[in-house]
Design a protein around this motif. Structure first.
Motif, PDB file in Angstrom:
ATOM      1  N   GLU A  75       0.807  -1.207   0.000  1.00 25.96           N
ATOM      2  CA  GLU A  75       0.000   0.000   0.000  1.00 25.96           C
ATOM      3  C   GLU A  75       0.846   1.265   0.000  1.00 25.96           C
ATOM      4  O   GLU A  75       0.404   2.305  -0.479  1.00 25.96           O
ATOM      5  CB  GLU A  75      -0.946   0.002   1.209  1.00 25.96           C
ATOM      6  N   THR A  85       6.881  -2.160  -3.313  1.00 25.20           N
ATOM      7  CA  THR A  85       6.586  -3.519  -3.785  1.00 25.20           C
ATOM      8  C   THR A  85       7.839  -4.392  -3.841  1.00 25.20           C
ATOM      9  O   THR A  85       7.744  -5.611  -3.655  1.00 25.20           O
ATOM     10  CB  THR A  85       5.925  -3.469  -5.169  1.00 25.20           C
ATOM     11  N   ALA A 140      -1.237  -6.523  -7.050  1.00 23.52           N
ATOM     12  CA  ALA A 140      -0.674  -5.187  -7.233  1.00 23.52           C
ATOM     13  C   ALA A 140       0.456  -5.172  -8.245  1.00 23.52           C
ATOM     14  O   ALA A 140       0.749  -4.134  -8.839  1.00 23.52           O
ATOM     15  CB  ALA A 140      -0.175  -4.650  -5.894  1.00 23.52           C
ATOM     16  N   ARG A 153      -0.382   3.306  -3.209  1.00 20.31           N
ATOM     17  CA  ARG A 153      -1.036   2.522  -4.261  1.00 20.31           C
ATOM     18  C   ARG A 153      -2.445   3.037  -4.536  1.00 20.31           C
ATOM     19  O   ARG A 153      -2.850   3.200  -5.691  1.00 20.31           O
ATOM     20  CB  ARG A 153      -1.089   1.047  -3.857  1.00 20.31           C
ATOM     21  N   SER A 171      -3.996   4.811  -7.894  1.00 16.49           N
ATOM     22  CA  SER A 171      -5.192   4.293  -8.561  1.00 16.49           C
ATOM     23  C   SER A 171      -6.219   5.397  -8.776  1.00 16.49           C
ATOM     24  O   SER A 171      -6.836   5.500  -9.851  1.00 16.49           O
ATOM     25  CB  SER A 171      -5.784   3.158  -7.716  1.00 16.49           C
TER      26      SER A 171
END
Length: 999
Positions: free
Chosen positions: A677, A681, A715, A889, A893
């Motif tokens: 989040e 990553t 993700a 994240r 989006s």
């Protein structure tokens, strides 16, 4: 000038002047006094060389303790090489009644005078304190007669404050007019440093020079020996600093010199010196003791605390003499004041050299005596225990008590390593089996948690085999069961508990209930066992609720919550009723931990937080208990539910693997999601790849990790892999009767993957089932999430209606507060979150982590039906909330959806002063005025958590890390940004909320 003669110019000049006076026929005694190792002998040799160069004849004698029984032995050495010595020193005894001037002393005196008739004499006697008594009397009498002779007498005498009072010195009975006395001072630090640099003959690091000066302790003897040891080291192998032990020095001249120094001081002084070394500790431990004990030399008694009284008792010496000795040794440079002014050896190498010739048995005996003395004077338990760690077993009850008290203090201070040492040593002392069982339980628990599980389990098993009180046996069984269950042996763990229940708990129904509750909790680690245990628990509770107790009934509420059999309102009503009942101390932890989990699922996060703190406060961290880890898990669950990603990742428990386990735990699952989040990553991938899930324990925590790994895969663009993880998570959860979405919303996540893979029918089926189960539990978080995914799967106007409803439900769950102005958020205390019938209220806790994706889904739906204006409103709000939350994240989006809808950029700044909402600025300004979070909350009628959330967001936007930076950041930001623009003020936010809820 040689090593030993540095800083001895004044002494040589004095002797030269007295020699000149003697050559003129006026002799005198020059007494060179000094402590052992100060260079008396070397100075005397230099004096003799100087006299010979001036034309004097030198008569030498060196006294030794080996010749004290030989009458006139020192005088014989002086006169042995002159003519007429044999007749003057004849061995026949003088006839009875012979006058003294006609006896042997008289003959020896006449012989000395005859030598002086030929040439001026220098009579040099080294170590006169070791001379035989006859020689001492003769020398004293000679001094009285040489004032009219060309004879200079120079003698050296050891003058050092020892524990045993010294005998009278040579000049005790002489007139001061006959004697010139010089006391040799230790080498200065500057002179010693210069000597080190010149002696080693190579560039020497400053640290090594300082070490050598301290280890030399102002003694030419010790420094010369140390430099001899270092001189044989090649330049490339030379150390940067001195070692702390003599074993690292070769050939060992330094250790031999220290040993000789001790021998010269006498046996009692040697005992005191060694006792001081034994009581002393290394430099770091001394500093630590100083921090603990402050400047009081008598109140601490910690490692390195060697005050005069304790030192005297430890060495068996005269307490009246020890303070003087400490002062004298400090003046010489062998000791230095440590923390709190306590004397310790000038360098650890010196301390080690003092101890090196002491046997282990004698050293242990000294520590034993020290411990007894410290107990009598009331020192801290840990200080006394520190001495017992170095002694042999005492065999008395007081020693056991001290060690256990010290372990208890270490546990309270969260120093598990120290507690382990004290507990292990306590086992060496005699104690009843019942008490030994208690000690083994605590030791095994600590070893399992801090060392390795293989060390702890045998201790716990041994504790179970020993007799003990029923309550203590229950603690041992629970600890052993916890360890076994974490090792994947849940069935064995439950068998241990059942065996105890059947054999040892007759007549103790409260303990039976505790064991049954522990069995139920440990069964979470095995699906088959869990079903069996909870079936028994439910059947028993239906027949006789009192047999399962409050903790067992709370576990049933938890079971029904996860099985989709009750609502949040009903669950909280029952939990609060159970909390209001009296609970047995052993069962209270189970009750609090279970209640905290249910409250967290019911979105009563503040209440859950309070229950966690209360539960952890009642836990003894040194005892393995299934609820301790459960409480820590709930604490992490609460942070995740709030979207406190930074706080979660800063928690050391989160990223640390659980001792004794190779499979992932709940904390690592939340860390994985938090990393995703927050846009990290790569770190998330590394964390996920660090666990081998080929043959993991089939625990509920594995299910949580499978879900988290699915989030990561989704993700990173792998919806098929993510779907596999989500479905596997669901399969494992269903096998445990966990069907409610309160634990992990795997159906929602699976539906999103199906949509990404172009399978709307499968997505719709999962979303409908999720909504059905969410409606049973009926909290904004799960209901809003289910409505969102069902709306996305449904599509069109119907789907948009569902998405709008999701946003509306989640707004109500957040207290009806829109993005920019969380001005009114009700406190989540039980009395503030209950309706008239006592059921949980629908709102009262922030649900940002679900509201943001719901707003994004709403925005996409509005874009799809052509309502781009409302779509931008929803998406910009989502981006703002995500920015405040630090959800990279979700923010990305929302911004991607904005671009897809035709918006060029977000309407508000993401960072800097312009990005602060009105509420964030107002709260930040109050915090800059040194108001506490609680004061701000009361002033603005907000929840404390709301204040903390807004401050965290303000810190992030202003680019600061501390509260103290707020004032400057706000002033600087204001001066650079100019007057604030319209921004997302309260009126605008309320209008936006009203338009959104009318859709």
């Amino acid at each position: 000038m040689s090593v030993a003669l540095r800083e001895r110019r004044e002494e040589l000049e004095l002797v030269a002047a007295e020699a000149e006076r003697a050559r003129a026929g006026a002799g005198r005694l020059v007494l060179l006094r000094g402590a052992t190792g100060t260079g008396r002998t070397a100075l005397l040799e230099a004096v003799a060389e100087q006299a010979e160069a001036a034309g004097m004849r030198v008569l030498r004698a060196r006294c030794s303790p080996d010749h004290t029984s030989v009458p006139f032995g020192a005088v014989f050495q002086l006169l042995a090489h002159g003519p007429g010595f044999d007749s003057a020193a004849g061995e026949e005894p003088d006839p009875p009644g012979t006058p003294s001037h006609r006896g042997r002393p008289a003959r020896l005196w006449r012989l000395l005078r005859s030598y002086a008739d030929d040439v001026p004499l220098l009579v040099a006697v080294d170590d006169v304190h070791l001379a035989d008594e006859s020689s001492r009397r003769w020398l004293v009498e000679a001094v009285r007669r040489i004032d009219r002779l060309p004879v200079l007498m120079v003698v050296t005498e050891r003058s050092q404050y020892d524990i045993d009072p010294p005998a009278d010195g040579l000049v005790h009975a002489l007139s001061p007019a006959l004697v010139r006395t010089r006391t040799l001072a230790p080498l200065s630090a500057d002179s010693a440093a210069e000597l080190v640099r010149s002696a080693l003959g190579r560039p020497v690091p400053a640290e090594l020079v300082d070490d050598c000066v301290r280890a030399g302790a102002g003694s030419p003897l010790l420094l010369r020996a140390l430099l001899d040891d270092l001189g044989g080291t090649a330049a490339e192998d030379a150390p940067a600093a001195l070692p702390d032990n003599c074993a690292a020095l070769y050939p060992g001249s330094y250790a031999a010199a220290v040993s000789w120094w001790l021998d010269s001081a006498g046996p009692t002084t040697t005992e005191v010196a060694r006792a001081l070394a034994a009581l002393d500790d290394d430099e770091k431990a001394d500093e630590k003791a100083g921090e603990k004990d402050g400047d009081s030399a008598s109140g601490g008694g910690g490692h390195g605390d060697a005050d005069a009284e304790l030192l005297a008792r430890t060495a068996g010496a005269d307490p009246a003499r020890v303070p003087g000795w400490l002062t004298a040794m400090t003046g010489l440079g062998l000791l230095r004041p440590g923390p709190g002014g306590r004397p310790r050896y000038a360098h650890p190498l010196l301390r080690d050299a003092v101890l090196s010739s002491w046997s282990g048995a004698l050293r242990q005996a000294a520590h034993h005596r020290a411990a007894e003395a410290m107990v009598r004077r009331g020192d801290r338990a840990e200080a006394v225990a520190g001495q017992l760690l170095r002694s042999a077993p005492v065999g008395e009850a007081w020693a056991t008590g001290v060690l256990l008290d010290a372990a208890d203090l270490a546990v309270r201070d969260d120093r598990s390593d120290d507690a382990l040492v004290f507990l292990r040593r306590a086992l060496d002392e005699p104690m009843p089996d019942a008490r030994r069982s208690v000690v083994l339980t605590e030791l095994g628990s600590l070893e399992y948690a801090t060392v390795r599980s293989t060390a702890g389990i045998p201790r716990l098993a041994e504790a179970m085999r020993l007799p003990g009180l029923p309550r203590d046996r229950v603690r041992a069984a629970v600890a052993l069961g916890t360890a076994l269950a974490r090792q994947g042996e849940a069935r064995v763990a439950i068998d241990v508990l059942r065996g105890l229940e059947n054999e040892h708990l007759t007549g103790h129904p409260d303990l039976v209930r505790t064991v049954q509750t522990a069995s139920a909790l440990l069964s979470d680690h095995d699906p088959g066992t869990r079903r069996e245990v909870y079936r028994w628990l439910r059947e028993t509770a239906e027949r006789s609720p009192q047999l399962v107790g409050t903790a067992g009934q709370a576990l049933l509420v938890r079971y029904e919550s996860t099985a989709g059999l009750t609502s949040a309102a009903s669950a909280m009503r029952r939990i609060r009723a159970l909390l209001a009942q009296p609970a047995d101390p052993l069962a209270e932890g189970f009750l609090l931990g279970t209640a905290a989990a249910v409250a967290q699922w019911a979105d009563q996060l503040d209440e859950a937080d309070r229950l966690v703190r209360r539960g952890l406060a009642g836990q003894r961290t040194s005892l393995l208990h299934p609820m301790h880890l459960a409480l820590l898990n709930v604490r992490v669950d609460i942070a995740a539910a709030r979207g406190a990603y930074a706080e979660l990742l800063d928690d050391p428990v989160v990223l640390s693997p659980v001792v004794g386990r190779l499979d992932p735990a709940n904390a690592q699952a939340h860390a994985l999601i938090a990393l995703v989040e927050t846009g990290r990553t790569e770190e998330a991938t590394a964390l996920a790849d660090g666990f081998d899930l080929q043959n993991p324990y089939d625990s509920w925590e594995l299910n949580r990790f499978l879900y988290a790994r699915g989030v990561l895969r989704a993700a990173t663009g792998d919806p098929a892999g993510a779907l596999g993880d989500f479905l596997e998570c669901g399969r494992h959860q269903s096998a445990r009767d966990v069907v409610s979405p309160v634990v992990t919303p795997w159906r929602t996540a699976s539906a999103e993957c199906h949509l990404a893979l172009g399978r709307p029918r499968q997505a719709l089926a999962l979303a409908e089932e999720e909504l059905r189960l969410a409606t049973v539990w009926n909290t904004p978080r799960v209901l809003g999430r289910a409505l969102r995914i069902l709306g996305t799967a449904t599509g069109g106007r119907r789907g948009l209606d569902l998405t709008d409803r999701a946003v509306r439900v989640l707004r109500e769950g957040a207290g009806g507060v829109s993005a920019g102005t969380p001005d009114v958020t009700p406190e989540a205390a039980p009395e503030a979150t209950a309706d008239g019938d006592g059921s949980a209220a629908p709102g009262g806790e922030p649900v940002e982590t679900e509201l943001i994706p719901a707003l994004i889904a709403q925005g996409r739906g509005l874009t799809a039906v052509g309502d781009r204006a409302r779509a931008r409103e929803a998406l910009r709000e989502a981006a703002e909330r995500a920015e405040r939350l630090g959800a990279v994240r979700m923010r990305a989006s929302a911004e991607a959806a904005l671009r897809e809808g035709g918006a060029r950029r977000a309407a508000t700044a993401r960072t800097g002063s312009g990005s602060l909402t009105a509420s964030e600025r107002r709260i930040a300004e109050l915090a800059a005025q040194s108001r506490t979070n609680m004061e701000i909350a009361e002033l603005l009628h907000l929840a404390r958590r709301t204040v903390e959330t807004h401050l965290t967001s303000a810190y992030r936007k202003l680019g600061i890390r501390r509260r103290a930076e707020l004032g400057a950041a706000l002033t600087d930001a204001g001066s650079r940004s100019g007057p604030p623009g319209p921004g997302p003020g309260p009126d605008r936010d309320r209008d936006r909320h009203r338009r959104g809820t009318q859709a």
